[in-house]
Design a protein around this motif. Sequence first.
Motif, short mmCIF file in Angstrom:
data_model
loop_
_atom_site.label_atom_id
_atom_site.label_comp_id
_atom_site.label_asym_id
_atom_site.label_seq_id
_atom_site.Cartn_x
_atom_site.Cartn_y
_atom_site.Cartn_z
N LEU A 196 0.81 -1.22 0.00
CA LEU A 196 0.00 0.00 0.00
C LEU A 196 0.85 1.27 0.00
O LEU A 196 0.34 2.34 -0.36
CB LEU A 196 -0.93 0.01 1.22
CG LEU A 196 -1.88 -1.18 1.36
CD1 LEU A 196 -2.71 -1.06 2.63
CD2 LEU A 196 -2.78 -1.31 0.13
N VAL A 197 2.11 1.14 0.39
CA VAL A 197 2.95 2.35 0.51
C VAL A 197 4.19 2.34 -0.37
O VAL A 197 4.79 3.40 -0.61
CB VAL A 197 3.36 2.61 1.99
CG1 VAL A 197 2.17 3.04 2.80
CG2 VAL A 197 4.02 1.38 2.60
N TYR A 198 4.59 1.17 -0.84
CA TYR A 198 5.79 1.07 -1.69
C TYR A 198 5.40 0.53 -3.06
O TYR A 198 4.62 -0.41 -3.18
CB TYR A 198 6.84 0.16 -1.06
CG TYR A 198 7.43 0.71 0.22
CD1 TYR A 198 8.47 1.63 0.19
CD2 TYR A 198 6.93 0.31 1.46
CE1 TYR A 198 9.01 2.15 1.35
CE2 TYR A 198 7.46 0.83 2.64
CZ TYR A 198 8.50 1.75 2.58
OH TYR A 198 9.02 2.26 3.74
N GLU A 199 5.98 1.12 -4.08
CA GLU A 199 5.76 0.69 -5.45
C GLU A 199 6.50 -0.62 -5.71
O GLU A 199 7.69 -0.74 -5.42
CB GLU A 199 6.28 1.76 -6.42
CG GLU A 199 5.87 1.58 -7.84
CD GLU A 199 4.47 2.09 -8.13
OE1 GLU A 199 3.99 1.82 -9.24
OE2 GLU A 199 3.88 2.77 -7.26
N ALA A 200 5.81 -1.62 -6.23
CA ALA A 200 6.44 -2.91 -6.51
C ALA A 200 7.27 -2.85 -7.78
O ALA A 200 6.91 -2.16 -8.74
CB ALA A 200 5.38 -3.99 -6.64
N GLY A 201 8.38 -3.56 -7.79
CA GLY A 201 9.21 -3.66 -8.98
C GLY A 201 8.66 -4.66 -9.97
O GLY A 201 7.78 -5.47 -9.64
#
Length: 261
Positions: A124-129
């Motif tokens: 919810l807070v970090y963009e996935a690679g």
Amino acid sequence: MVAHSQKLKTAIIQSPLFWEDPLGNRDMFQKKIASIPDEVDLIILPEMFTTGFTMEPQNIEHAEGKATVAWMQRLAKQKQAALVGSMVYYEDNRYFNRLFFVFPEGDIRTYDKKHTFSLAGEDLVYEAGTQKLILEYKGFKICPMICYDLRFPVWARNVEDYDVLIYVANWPKPRVSAWDTLLQARAIENMVYSIGANRIGLDNLEYEYSGHSAVYDTLGKKVVYSDKEEILYATLDKKHIETTRNKLRFLEDRDQFTLLG
């Protein structure tokens, strides 16, 4: 053509972390790195080594990511060793759990954590690679990943004939038996050295980390392991990889597939 060394000397720093304190963690790790012998080629730090596993990246100054990368570049040049670890990184109005592999001359390669840890709300807070990283260093092909990625063997499947798989982590004590088992399994199924660099101690959310940083060889044999605060050393041998793969040609029978997303 210059022949590469057949050995790669590694150091894993297993340490507690100061919560959301990049400067304090950089100072702490700088002292530990200074104690590492000069012949070491690769220094491995835990996941989010400047903050701990925070789900509130807005508490970290946006500039701290770039400051930590510059710090890694400076130390890599001083030690003439590569450094690898992940951190909270802010870019384009988004937060990433981003791994940096910093070469001794200062060049960098990056990997954004593919499998964000939904149980803690990381998704919810970090963009996935979306991109797997394979890099070459001193004659070894290395695939670095981050913590929760360890639970997803298809993502790590050795279709690139890499030699070393690295997981940097904040893996908590209640599930550490899974960490031990999966690290060993990734080594065996991919016929690689599998390296896990975990933290120890309590974080500010009262989660406990028991370390279990380790290196396993291509047959799943434990090379080094620890459950206390210390620096672990292991020498990876390219000849061991080649001999095992030539004798036991398991990778030749691997399934062919294409990841769709």
